[in-house]
Design a protein around this motif. Structure first.
Motif, PDB file in Angstrom:
ATOM      1  N   LEU A 119      45.192  38.348  40.049  1.00  0.00           N
ATOM      2  CA  LEU A 119      44.156  37.319  40.014  1.00  0.00           C
ATOM      3  C   LEU A 119      42.782  37.907  40.322  1.00  0.00           C
ATOM      4  O   LEU A 119      41.810  37.649  39.620  1.00  0.00           O
ATOM      5  CB  LEU A 119      44.497  36.198  40.989  1.00  0.00           C
ATOM      6  N   ARG A 120      42.691  38.707  41.358  1.00  0.00           N
ATOM      7  CA  ARG A 120      41.411  39.315  41.747  1.00  0.00           C
ATOM      8  C   ARG A 120      40.869  40.245  40.648  1.00  0.00           C
ATOM      9  O   ARG A 120      39.684  40.216  40.336  1.00  0.00           O
ATOM     10  CB  ARG A 120      41.548  40.089  43.051  1.00  0.00           C
ATOM     11  N   ALA A 166      39.681  38.171  37.675  1.00  0.00           N
ATOM     12  CA  ALA A 166      38.416  37.490  37.963  1.00  0.00           C
ATOM     13  C   ALA A 166      37.212  38.397  37.715  1.00  0.00           C
ATOM     14  O   ALA A 166      36.113  37.917  37.431  1.00  0.00           O
ATOM     15  CB  ALA A 166      38.413  36.973  39.397  1.00  0.00           C
ATOM     16  N   GLU A 225      35.798  32.987  33.441  1.00  0.00           N
ATOM     17  CA  GLU A 225      36.526  32.010  34.250  1.00  0.00           C
ATOM     18  C   GLU A 225      38.014  32.286  34.126  1.00  0.00           C
ATOM     19  O   GLU A 225      38.518  32.565  33.041  1.00  0.00           O
ATOM     20  CB  GLU A 225      36.232  30.583  33.790  1.00  0.00           C
ATOM     21  N   VAL A 226      38.712  32.177  35.248  1.00  0.00           N
ATOM     22  CA  VAL A 226      40.165  32.306  35.265  1.00  0.00           C
ATOM     23  C   VAL A 226      40.730  31.011  35.847  1.00  0.00           C
ATOM     24  O   VAL A 226      40.343  30.589  36.931  1.00  0.00           O
ATOM     25  CB  VAL A 226      40.632  33.506  36.110  1.00  0.00           C
ATOM     26  N   ALA A 232      42.194  32.325  46.399  1.00  0.00           N
ATOM     27  CA  ALA A 232      41.041  32.407  45.499  1.00  0.00           C
ATOM     28  C   ALA A 232      39.767  31.844  46.128  1.00  0.00           C
ATOM     29  O   ALA A 232      38.753  31.715  45.439  1.00  0.00           O
ATOM     30  CB  ALA A 232      41.354  31.662  44.207  1.00  0.00           C
ATOM     31  N   LEU A 248      36.572  33.586  45.283  1.00  0.00           N
ATOM     32  CA  LEU A 248      36.389  33.922  43.867  1.00  0.00           C
ATOM     33  C   LEU A 248      35.762  32.713  43.163  1.00  0.00           C
ATOM     34  O   LEU A 248      36.459  31.759  42.818  1.00  0.00           O
ATOM     35  CB  LEU A 248      37.726  34.296  43.221  1.00  0.00           C
ATOM     36  N   ASN A 301      34.664  32.151  40.256  1.00  0.00           N
ATOM     37  CA  ASN A 301      34.998  31.871  38.852  1.00  0.00           C
ATOM     38  C   ASN A 301      36.483  31.559  38.641  1.00  0.00           C
ATOM     39  O   ASN A 301      36.980  31.600  37.528  1.00  0.00           O
ATOM     40  CB  ASN A 301      34.566  33.026  37.952  1.00  0.00           C
ATOM     41  N   VAL A 302      37.185  31.235  39.726  1.00  0.00           N
ATOM     42  CA  VAL A 302      38.610  30.907  39.633  1.00  0.00           C
ATOM     43  C   VAL A 302      38.826  29.444  39.999  1.00  0.00           C
ATOM     44  O   VAL A 302      38.313  28.971  41.015  1.00  0.00           O
ATOM     45  CB  VAL A 302      39.454  31.818  40.560  1.00  0.00           C
TER      46      VAL A 302
END
Length: 142
Positions: A20-21, A24, A29-30, A57, A60, A62-63
């Motif tokens: 995930l990191r 991102a 966008e995730v 997240a 983050l 954009n997650v």
């Protein structure tokens, strides 16, 4: 570009967090999405998994975190304007499992699959393994 990182995330592992990191950093966008998996019996509720993913997240920007329990992954992607699916792979057996789905998603909906190799330090960890070890620990304690 929007990307979807789907999974059962039962439980959320360090490997999931690593993918995930890294994702991102690569995508605008995730969307990390808890999907239902008929082959797995959930140890944690969807709400618990969502809470753990939101915590993972939190830094983050954009997650986003979501869940999807009905319908196909491609339906979720179409509704969300998502063209890329992110899949973490630990080894050849993961890739063998993922490739037919990636091909089908591309044929049916033009969705690309972005495979991310697992961090070697985390590649031995799977949600199934974590759950099994946790259950064995509970038996020993009980």
């Amino acid at each position: 570009m929007r990307a979807l990182f789907p999974g059962s995330f039962d439980p959320v592992t360090q490997g999931h967090q690593d993918v995930l990191r890294r994702a991102a950093l690569l995508f605008d966008e995730v969307v990390v999405c808890v999907m239902s998996n008929a082959k797995k019996t959930g140890r944690f509720t969807v709400t618990e998994r969502l809470d753990r993913l939101r915590a993972a997240a939190a830094d983050l920007s954009n997650v986003t975190v979501d869940s999807h329990t009905g319908g196909l992954l491609i339906d979720y992607c179409r509704r969300g304007g998502i063209d890329v699916v992110i899949r973490g792979v630990r080894g050849a057996s993961d890739l063998d499992y993922e490739m037919p789905m990636a091909r089908m998603n591309h044929e049916l909906a033009g969705i690309e699959t972005f495979f991310m190799a697992a961090d070697p330090a985390l590649a031995h960890i799977s949600s199934t393994l974590v759950t099994t070890m946790s259950q064995q620990e509970q038996v020993r304690e009980g």
